[in-house]
Motif scaffolding. Structure first.
Motif, mmCIF file in Angstrom:
data_model
loop_
_atom_site.group_PDB
_atom_site.id
_atom_site.type_symbol
_atom_site.label_atom_id
_atom_site.label_comp_id
_atom_site.label_asym_id
_atom_site.label_seq_id
_atom_site.Cartn_x
_atom_site.Cartn_y
_atom_site.Cartn_z
ATOM 1 N N ALA A 18 0.991 -0.921 -0.333
ATOM 2 C CA ALA A 18 0.126 -0.318 0.472
ATOM 3 C C ALA A 18 0.838 1.129 -0.456
ATOM 4 N N VAL A 19 2.428 0.807 0.494
ATOM 5 C CA VAL A 19 3.050 2.500 1.082
ATOM 6 C C VAL A 19 3.620 2.533 -0.861
ATOM 7 N N LEU A 20 4.200 1.561 -0.583
ATOM 8 C CA LEU A 20 5.128 1.968 -1.620
ATOM 9 C C LEU A 20 4.753 2.646 -3.096
ATOM 10 N N PRO A 21 3.448 2.614 -3.661
ATOM 11 C CA PRO A 21 3.210 3.605 -4.646
ATOM 12 C C PRO A 21 3.409 4.272 -4.107
ATOM 13 N N TRP A 22 2.362 5.304 -3.329
ATOM 14 C CA TRP A 22 3.041 6.469 -2.642
ATOM 15 C C TRP A 22 3.957 6.627 -2.315
ATOM 16 N N ARG A 23 5.259 6.054 -2.153
ATOM 17 C CA ARG A 23 6.395 6.930 -1.781
ATOM 18 C C ARG A 23 6.690 6.928 -3.223
ATOM 19 N N ALA A 24 7.256 6.028 -3.790
ATOM 20 C CA ALA A 24 7.627 5.991 -5.249
ATOM 21 C C ALA A 24 6.631 7.957 -5.695
ATOM 22 N N CYS A 25 5.834 8.019 -5.414
ATOM 23 C CA CYS A 25 4.831 9.014 -5.991
ATOM 24 C C CYS A 25 5.743 10.891 -6.037
ATOM 25 N N GLY A 26 6.192 10.447 -4.820
ATOM 26 C CA GLY A 26 7.141 11.336 -3.835
ATOM 27 C C GLY A 26 8.098 11.584 -4.103
ATOM 28 N N ALA A 27 8.605 10.497 -4.553
ATOM 29 C CA ALA A 27 10.456 10.447 -5.186
ATOM 30 C C ALA A 27 11.294 11.626 -6.133
ATOM 31 N N PRO A 28 11.682 12.369 -5.907
ATOM 32 C CA PRO A 28 12.787 13.353 -6.597
ATOM 33 C C PRO A 28 13.014 12.305 -7.781
ATOM 34 N N THR A 29 12.627 13.178 -8.915
ATOM 35 C CA THR A 29 12.627 13.355 -10.673
ATOM 36 C C THR A 29 13.896 13.994 -10.899
ATOM 37 N N ASN A 30 14.553 12.741 -12.329
ATOM 38 C CA ASN A 30 15.289 14.318 -13.490
ATOM 39 C C ASN A 30 14.609 13.947 -14.650
ATOM 40 N N SER A 31 14.728 15.245 -15.186
ATOM 41 C CA SER A 31 14.532 14.856 -16.120
ATOM 42 C C SER A 31 16.033 15.675 -17.531
ATOM 43 N N THR A 32 15.879 15.266 -18.526
ATOM 44 C CA THR A 32 17.224 15.747 -19.554
ATOM 45 C C THR A 32 16.170 16.950 -20.563
ATOM 46 N N PHE A 33 16.841 18.332 -20.621
ATOM 47 C CA PHE A 33 16.476 18.825 -21.482
ATOM 48 C C PHE A 33 17.546 19.111 -22.576
ATOM 49 N N ARG A 34 17.472 19.292 -24.009
ATOM 50 C CA ARG A 34 18.427 18.723 -24.182
ATOM 51 C C ARG A 34 17.756 19.836 -26.276
ATOM 52 N N LEU A 35 18.121 20.022 -27.256
ATOM 53 C CA LEU A 35 17.689 21.132 -27.791
ATOM 54 C C LEU A 35 16.674 20.934 -28.397
ATOM 55 N N ASN A 36 15.986 20.352 -28.153
ATOM 56 C CA ASN A 36 14.621 20.058 -29.149
ATOM 57 C C ASN A 36 13.690 20.193 -28.155
ATOM 58 N N SER A 37 14.246 20.830 -26.565
ATOM 59 C CA SER A 37 13.076 21.347 -25.541
ATOM 60 C C SER A 37 12.372 23.080 -25.880
ATOM 61 N N THR A 38 12.209 22.952 -26.325
ATOM 62 C CA THR A 38 12.256 24.558 -27.558
ATOM 63 C C THR A 38 11.641 25.836 -26.034
ATOM 64 N N GLU A 39 10.432 24.698 -25.630
ATOM 65 C CA GLU A 39 9.605 25.697 -24.378
ATOM 66 C C GLU A 39 11.190 25.996 -23.369
ATOM 67 N N ALA A 40 11.374 25.089 -22.826
ATOM 68 C CA ALA A 40 12.286 25.539 -21.485
ATOM 69 C C ALA A 40 13.520 25.897 -22.196
ATOM 70 N N VAL A 41 14.402 25.490 -23.105
ATOM 71 C CA VAL A 41 15.807 25.634 -23.744
ATOM 72 C C VAL A 41 15.598 26.891 -24.761
ATOM 73 N N SER A 42 16.797 28.056 -24.317
ATOM 74 C CA SER A 42 16.607 29.031 -25.511
ATOM 75 C C SER A 42 18.088 29.319 -26.016
ATOM 76 N N PHE A 43 18.367 29.708 -27.064
ATOM 77 C CA PHE A 43 19.802 30.227 -27.735
ATOM 78 C C PHE A 43 19.383 31.609 -27.809
ATOM 79 N N THR A 44 20.476 32.274 -27.886
ATOM 80 C CA THR A 44 20.775 34.049 -28.762
ATOM 81 C C THR A 44 21.015 33.479 -29.814
ATOM 82 N N ARG A 45 21.308 34.569 -30.447
ATOM 83 C CA ARG A 45 21.886 34.511 -32.292
ATOM 84 C C ARG A 45 23.557 33.855 -31.954
ATOM 85 N N GLY A 46 23.717 33.420 -32.913
ATOM 86 C CA GLY A 46 25.077 32.850 -33.224
ATOM 87 C C GLY A 46 25.420 31.223 -32.997
#
Length: 177
Positions: A18-46
């Motif tokens: 019963a507790v396992l899914p609750w604990r997994a939902c609250g665990a820290p997670t890692n997300s990777t943002f790359r070039l195609n993450s247009t909403e999160a990543v922005s570059f200046t010209r050049g």
């Protein structure tokens, strides 16, 4: 009738399941943002994009001084790890979390990604990180290319990705968007 120890073990098993899914939902997670993450990543010209022939993956690089990349970190971010490449030429830059953002604590770092042994075959690596970010605040990471006096004031800034750690329990859920 079950013995006392068997009853305790069964009860423990039921509670664990019963507790396992609750604990997994609250665990820290890692997300990777790359070039195609247009909403999160922005570059200046050049900035330019290069592709690795072996696997087709892409990375970005900038040679212009003051060229920069900005990453809008998700809500409840607690850490950010910047992935790029060490290079044999000039590679100085300035990294900042929340520079120019009112009512926040700025985090600053000067980064030296020069490596005289680099021959262009090494994979991307974590060049710097900021940890212990306030998860109740929205954060913006800025990285700016700086002149490297060791190489006639030239410098190259590279970007492969950022890995962002978020903690769903880190912030006030009423403040999350």
């Amino acid at each position: 009738m079950l013995s006392f120890s068997v009853s305790i073990n069964v009860l423990f098993l039921i509670l664990s399941v019963a507790v396992l899914p609750w604990r997994a939902c609250g665990a820290p997670t890692n997300s990777t943002f790359r070039l195609n993450s247009t909403e999160a990543v922005s570059f200046t010209r050049g900035w330019s994009v290069a592709t690795f022939a072996e696997d087709g993956s892409q990375f970005a690089f900038a040679n212009g001084l003051q060229d920069d990349v900005q990453v809008k970190l998700p809500t409840n971010s607690t850490a950010v790890f910047y992935q790029g490449f060490r290079i044999a030429r000039g590679a100085l830059y300035f990294a900042c979390v929340d520079c120019g953002v009112p009512n926040t604590t700025q985090r600053l770092a000067n980064i030296d990604a020069h490596d005289s042994t680099e021959n262009g075959t090494q994979p991307p690596e974590t060049l710097f990180s900021f940890t212990d970010l306030d998860p109740t605040q929205q954060h913006i990471l800025s990285v700016v290319n700086l002149p490297d006096p060791r190489f006639n004031n030239t410098s190259q800034l590279t970007f492969d990705s950022v890995i962002v750690t978020t903690d769903p329990e880190g912030g006030d859920p009423m403040l999350s968007s």
